[in-house]
Motif scaffolding. Structure first.
Motif, PDB file in Angstrom:
ATOM      1  N   THR A   1      24.291  54.565  45.748  1.00 51.77           N
ATOM      2  CA  THR A   1      23.243  54.619  44.722  1.00 51.77           C
ATOM      3  C   THR A   1      22.493  53.296  44.629  1.00 51.77           C
ATOM      4  O   THR A   1      22.857  52.306  45.267  1.00 51.77           O
ATOM      5  N   LEU A   2      21.432  53.280  43.824  1.00 42.70           N
ATOM      6  CA  LEU A   2      20.554  52.111  43.729  1.00 42.70           C
ATOM      7  C   LEU A   2      21.272  50.845  43.302  1.00 42.70           C
ATOM      8  O   LEU A   2      20.811  49.739  43.586  1.00 42.70           O
ATOM      9  N   ASP A   3      22.414  50.992  42.621  1.00 44.47           N
ATOM     10  CA  ASP A   3      23.171  49.807  42.194  1.00 44.47           C
ATOM     11  C   ASP A   3      24.056  49.259  43.302  1.00 44.47           C
ATOM     12  O   ASP A   3      24.825  48.313  43.092  1.00 44.47           O
ATOM     13  N   GLY A   4      23.980  49.855  44.511  1.00 40.21           N
ATOM     14  CA  GLY A   4      24.746  49.364  45.642  1.00 40.21           C
ATOM     15  C   GLY A   4      26.160  49.894  45.733  1.00 40.21           C
ATOM     16  O   GLY A   4      26.908  49.523  46.653  1.00 40.21           O
TER      17      GLY A   4
ATOM     18  N   LYS B   1      29.091  52.750  46.377  1.00 42.64           N
ATOM     19  CA  LYS B   1      29.330  53.986  47.123  1.00 42.64           C
ATOM     20  C   LYS B   1      29.983  54.995  46.181  1.00 42.64           C
ATOM     21  O   LYS B   1      31.010  54.712  45.555  1.00 42.64           O
ATOM     22  N   ARG B   2      29.394  56.168  46.066  1.00 41.66           N
ATOM     23  CA  ARG B   2      29.870  57.184  45.127  1.00 41.66           C
ATOM     24  C   ARG B   2      30.444  58.376  45.886  1.00 41.66           C
ATOM     25  O   ARG B   2      29.785  58.937  46.774  1.00 41.66           O
ATOM     26  N   ASP B   3      31.667  58.765  45.520  1.00 43.07           N
ATOM     27  CA  ASP B   3      32.283  59.966  46.091  1.00 43.07           C
ATOM     28  C   ASP B   3      31.850  61.174  45.261  1.00 43.07           C
ATOM     29  O   ASP B   3      32.005  61.182  44.032  1.00 43.07           O
ATOM     30  N   LEU B   4      31.309  62.168  45.905  1.00 37.67           N
ATOM     31  CA  LEU B   4      30.771  63.335  45.225  1.00 37.67           C
ATOM     32  C   LEU B   4      31.777  64.476  45.230  1.00 37.67           C
ATOM     33  O   LEU B   4      32.652  64.557  46.090  1.00 37.67           O
ATOM     34  N   ILE B   5      31.631  65.349  44.256  1.00 41.41           N
ATOM     35  CA  ILE B   5      32.479  66.533  44.168  1.00 41.41           C
ATOM     36  C   ILE B   5      31.597  67.763  44.006  1.00 41.41           C
ATOM     37  O   ILE B   5      30.404  67.652  43.674  1.00 41.41           O
TER      38      ILE B   5
ATOM     39  N   PRO C   1      22.607  63.571  51.213  1.00 47.30           N
ATOM     40  CA  PRO C   1      22.064  63.262  49.887  1.00 47.30           C
ATOM     41  C   PRO C   1      21.235  61.986  49.897  1.00 47.30           C
ATOM     42  O   PRO C   1      21.614  60.987  50.528  1.00 47.30           O
ATOM     43  N   ILE C   2      20.106  62.020  49.214  1.00 46.84           N
ATOM     44  CA  ILE C   2      19.280  60.816  49.045  1.00 46.84           C
ATOM     45  C   ILE C   2      19.120  60.463  47.572  1.00 46.84           C
ATOM     46  O   ILE C   2      18.521  59.438  47.250  1.00 46.84           O
ATOM     47  N   ALA C   3      19.666  61.305  46.671  1.00 46.45           N
ATOM     48  CA  ALA C   3      19.635  60.991  45.239  1.00 46.45           C
ATOM     49  C   ALA C   3      20.620  61.888  44.514  1.00 46.45           C
ATOM     50  O   ALA C   3      20.893  63.016  44.943  1.00 46.45           O
TER      51      ALA C   3
ATOM     52  N   GLY D   1      19.141  57.156  45.503  1.00 43.22           N
ATOM     53  CA  GLY D   1      19.921  56.557  46.580  1.00 43.22           C
ATOM     54  C   GLY D   1      19.301  55.259  47.055  1.00 43.22           C
ATOM     55  O   GLY D   1      18.071  55.077  47.035  1.00 43.22           O
ATOM     56  N   LEU D   2      20.154  54.341  47.519  1.00 41.43           N
ATOM     57  CA  LEU D   2      19.677  53.024  47.964  1.00 41.43           C
ATOM     58  C   LEU D   2      18.831  53.132  49.223  1.00 41.43           C
ATOM     59  O   LEU D   2      17.889  52.352  49.416  1.00 41.43           O
ATOM     60  N   GLU D   3      19.120  54.100  50.088  1.00 44.01           N
ATOM     61  CA  GLU D   3      18.424  54.205  51.373  1.00 44.01           C
ATOM     62  C   GLU D   3      16.942  54.513  51.207  1.00 44.01           C
ATOM     63  O   GLU D   3      16.134  54.174  52.071  1.00 44.01           O
ATOM     64  N   THR D   4      16.561  55.168  50.125  1.00 44.13           N
ATOM     65  CA  THR D   4      15.153  55.558  49.929  1.00 44.13           C
ATOM     66  C   THR D   4      14.523  54.797  48.770  1.00 44.13           C
ATOM     67  O   THR D   4      13.563  55.251  48.147  1.00 44.13           O
ATOM     68  N   GLU D   5      15.063  53.605  48.479  1.00 43.39           N
ATOM     69  CA  GLU D   5      14.576  52.807  47.346  1.00 43.39           C
ATOM     70  C   GLU D   5      13.160  52.289  47.601  1.00 43.39           C
ATOM     71  O   GLU D   5      12.789  51.933  48.717  1.00 43.39           O
TER      72      GLU D   5
END
Length: 788
Positions: free
Chosen positions: A289-292, A294-298, A310-312, A319-323
């Motif tokens: 995410t934008l705060d750097g 890594k988030r594990d999703l469920i 995922p990009i958001a 997401g950080l990749e598309t900031e």
């Protein structure tokens, strides 16, 4: 919710009186927690730095000659970026800066200084432009001698509202404008954005694979110029409690505050596909995410994807990749509606609460989704030189259904006790901007999507608050019956009075405990109930027993050197199919002592047993018993515990805590009892208080001692005696038990029998006959022997 008054005023032709606005919100809408100037500084002026030279005795100080229109001031400044030809913010002598820093005439190393050239940090608004180092340099168009706060659009007030859960509409400026216009009876003016778009087909396609996203609009904007936002926009964001970043991010935040519709901007050049798919996350997927982080999703998390990854996180964070960064040129602007429950669960689980997620959790008005997008596009075209590429791509599965609530004048007047007229109701509905039709005395009101309501009660509340709560007449409640306690409440009151009179303190503890405590006194395996959103791991499960909570109270008091604990609690315990109300008691310490006589009596099992017997006697419960359990009771001493029965039905237990549990607590001799109250209430439901005349005839007492097997309980002996005796047997009292190793698995029990008649004096022979019959019965049924 913080609101800029400058922003609010732009929608009305006349300026709003601040005091009247505060009074109106406090009386008719939401409580105002504060109305404050954005910057509490006076005596500021725009100055022009005409000349500058180094201080003779300080290398890092400059002596500046500053023109403030009506005079020229000599000011010593240590900022590294001060220079000739600059227009700057000057605090004149007499000004007070944040932190109670007063500007005075001063002499610095022999050179006089008549004021201060200010930085943004010294004004308390560093976030206005975080790239500025040192003093803040104004634009060339800044008027010398003018008010710098007015030039920077910082001459503003912030109104802060404490919002209740039902007023999500006030999480937007437009919602506040509607309420303000209604309360102050003002005309408002909203302009619909008109976007000039490049006449091409949008290069992006948008799809959904989840019902958790009903609406999604995506607009491509080219030629975006990332830069600082204009002063007025930054000022309004700061007044609303949001830090300005750059024009693209600021405009999305500004639109969110304006409409209550969160937006998100993606750098389109960083997206690896021209296809955007909204779906629920797969187990094991991750996103940075934008705060750097890594988030594990469920499964259940809603994600925006580039059709592959995922990009958001929908409604939570991008997401950080598309900031968006300073090199971004093409932007994909998102405006959507996501499922409130799923957004809330994701935000809570990941601890990612934000202004956006707060609004999604409370529900978004789907009718404003496209307009909010157009509003943001209009600002990006004006302030980021953007070009809108074609119409937005979208899907919209939201079915527009108008909600109509019918309210009659009779119902309104009956509920409120006030005589509302037709004209009053019409005026209020017009001010609320609620469309309506009349059918006789009924108003058929169409509820706008911006202000959701469920029933006529909500509509009555709106009418009453706008007309004035103070106009509702005072009246006493009308009831067809007299007040009083029902039988259950009376029984509960008796229990509390009984225990309080004997020195016990009532406790009130949390129903939520850890899983270990929830089942710690279960005598068999029972499923637990885990709440969905626990505050801590120690408060995750609904308890099955109250005793662990009482033990915690004991431990809390002991650690504070409070001795002799006598406490009880009446509360519900929770199971999958039902709730059970229970009485729990805990005793520990000295029950009776006299320091001058040096007599001390510690609590034991029989004190607690006697307490319960006294309680049953108070409640007129005759058929009760204390029996050894067939199996050891969990967490109780195996030799000092029993189950409690009423009418031959088990209702609870009594005993001493297990030595291992006492050792873990660090306290000895803790006695507890827990009783389910359902049967107690049922027995005492029809109980009538009656008085029995004291008999005038004497009683006759006889003592017998018998030898029985060790396995035979006292209750068995008492039951056998009662069956054999006549009604004249008034009382049975076991007053001695003797066991000796030489008695070969037998015990001697001494019993006192009291005989009495209410109508005559009993004869000796009559009593002797009953004694013989009782002894024979004991011999036959229990193989008892009369001890000589």
């Amino acid at each position: 919710m913080k609101i800029s008054l400058n922003w609010l005023n732009q929608y009305f032709s006349e300026e709003i009186n601040k005091d009247k606005l505060v009074d109106s919100f406090n009386l008719m809408s939401q409580e105002v927690s504060g109305l404050n100037k954005l910057i509490e500084v006076d005596n500021l002026v725009i100055g022009y730095v005409k000349k500058i030279h180094k201080h003779e005795d300080a290398d890092k100080l400059n002596v500046c000659l500053v023109d403030v229109l009506d005079e020229e001031l000599q000011i010593i400044c240590g900022a590294p970026n001060v220079d000739e030809g600059q227009k700057v913010i000057v605090a004149k002598v007499g000004a007070t800066l944040p932190g109670n820093f007063k500007i005075k005439k001063a002499k610095i190393r022999g050179v006089e200084s008549y004021g201060m050239i200010c930085s943004l940090a010294e004004l308390g608004i560093q976030e206005f432009d975080n790239k500025e180092l040192g003093i803040y340099v104004l634009g060339d168009d800044a008027p010398i001698g003018g008010d710098p706060l007015e030039y920077l659009k910082l001459n503003d007030y912030t109104l802060e509202l404490d919002l209740t859960a039902n007023r999500a509409d006030l999480l937007s400026i437009r919602g506040v404008v509607y309420d303000t216009a209604c309360m102050l009876n003002l005309k408002l003016n909203f302009e619909t954005p008109n976007i000039k778009r490049k006449n091409v087909i949008s290069p992006v396609s948008i799809f959904t694979k989840t019902k958790a996203s009903e609406v999604y609009y995506g607009q491509i904007l080219e030629n975006v110029n990332i830069k600082q936002s204009p002063y007025w926009l930054k000022s309004r964001l700061i007044a609303s409690g949001i830090r300005p970043i750059n024009n693209v991010v600021d405009i999305t935040n500004y639109t969110m505050l304006e409409y209550g519709q969160p937006l998100h901007a993606f750098d389109y050049d960083k997206i690896e596909s021209d296809k955007i798919i909204v779906r629920e996350a797969f187990l094991g997927e991750t996103i940075i995410t934008l705060d750097g982080e890594k988030r594990d999703l469920i499964a259940g998390d809603i994600v925006i994807t580039d059709s592959k990854k995922p990009i958001a996180l929908a409604g939570v964070m991008g997401g950080l990749e598309t900031e968006i960064d300073e090199n971004s040129k093409t932007v994909l602007l998102e405006s959507a509606v996501f499922d409130p429950v799923k957004v809330r669960k994701t935000a809570n689980r990941l601890n990612l609460k934000s202004e956006s997620s707060t609004r999604f959790e409370k529900g978004i008005n789907p009718e404003m989704t496209l307009e909010a997008l157009n509003f943001a596009c209009d600002l990006l075209i004006k302030y980021a030189d953007a070009i809108a590429v074609g119409n937005p791509s979208f899907y919209n599965d939201c079915t527009k259904e108008e909600k109509v609530i019918t309210l009659s004048l009779e119902k309104l007047n009956l509920v409120t006790g006030y005589n509302y007229t037709e004209d009053i109701v019409k005026d209020i509905l017009d001010r609320l901007d609620f469309k309506y039709k009349q059918k006789g005395n009924d108003f058929l009101v169409t509820i706008p999507s911006r202000r959701p309501m469920d029933s006529y009660q909500d509509l009555i509340e709106e009418i009453v608050r706008i007309h004035g709560y103070d106009k509702i007449p005072l009246s006493l409640p009308i009831t067809p019956t007299q007040g009083g306690l029902n039988s259950k409440q009376k029984t509960k009151r008796q229990i509390k009075d009984f225990l309080t009179a004997r020195g016990f303190n009532e406790t009130k503890t949390y129903s939520l405990v850890s899983k270990e405590l929830a089942v710690s006194f279960d005598q068999k395996e029972i499923n637990t109930i885990k709440i969905l959103n626990p505050l801590t791991q120690e408060k995750e499960y609904l308890r099955h027993s109250i005793i662990p909570s009482l033990i915690n109270v004991l431990d809390y008091n002991k650690s504070r050197k409070v001795n002799d604990i006598f406490i009880y609690e009446i509360a519900n315990t929770y199971f999958e199919e039902t709730e059970k109300e229970k009485l729990a008691i805990l005793m520990q310490g000295k029950i009776d002592y006299s320091s001058w006589q040096r007599q001390v009596q510690e609590v034991d099992f029989y004190h607690l047993k006697g307490l319960i017997e006294g309680l049953f006697e108070t409640l007129k419960i005759d058929i009760y018993n204390f029996e050894l359990s067939k199996e050891n009771l969990k967490n109780l001493h195996p030799g000092i515990s029993a189950v409690v029965t009423v009418n031959n039905e088990e209702i609870g237990f009594i005993g001493k805590l297990h030595p291992e549990l006492e050792h873990s607590i660090g306290v000895k001799d803790i006695y507890v009892c827990e009783i389910e109250l359902k049967n107690i209430y049922a027995i005492t439901k029809e109980m009538q208080i009656s008085y029995k005349e004291v008999t005038k005839y004497p009683s006759i007492e006889r003592d017998i001692a018998i030898m029985v097997e060790n396995s035979i309980s006292a209750n068995s002996i008492i039951d056998c005696i009662r069956k054999a005796a006549k009604k004249t047997l008034n009382n049975i009292n076991i007053f001695d038990v003797y066991i000796d190793n030489s008695m070969k698995d037998k015990k001697s029990i001494a019993i006192r029998l009291e005989f009495m008649s209410e109508s005559r004096t009993l004869e000796t022979k009559e009593v002797d006959d009953q004694i013989d019959k009782i002894i024979n019965s004991l011999k036959t049924e229990l193989k008892a022997e009369l001890r000589s």
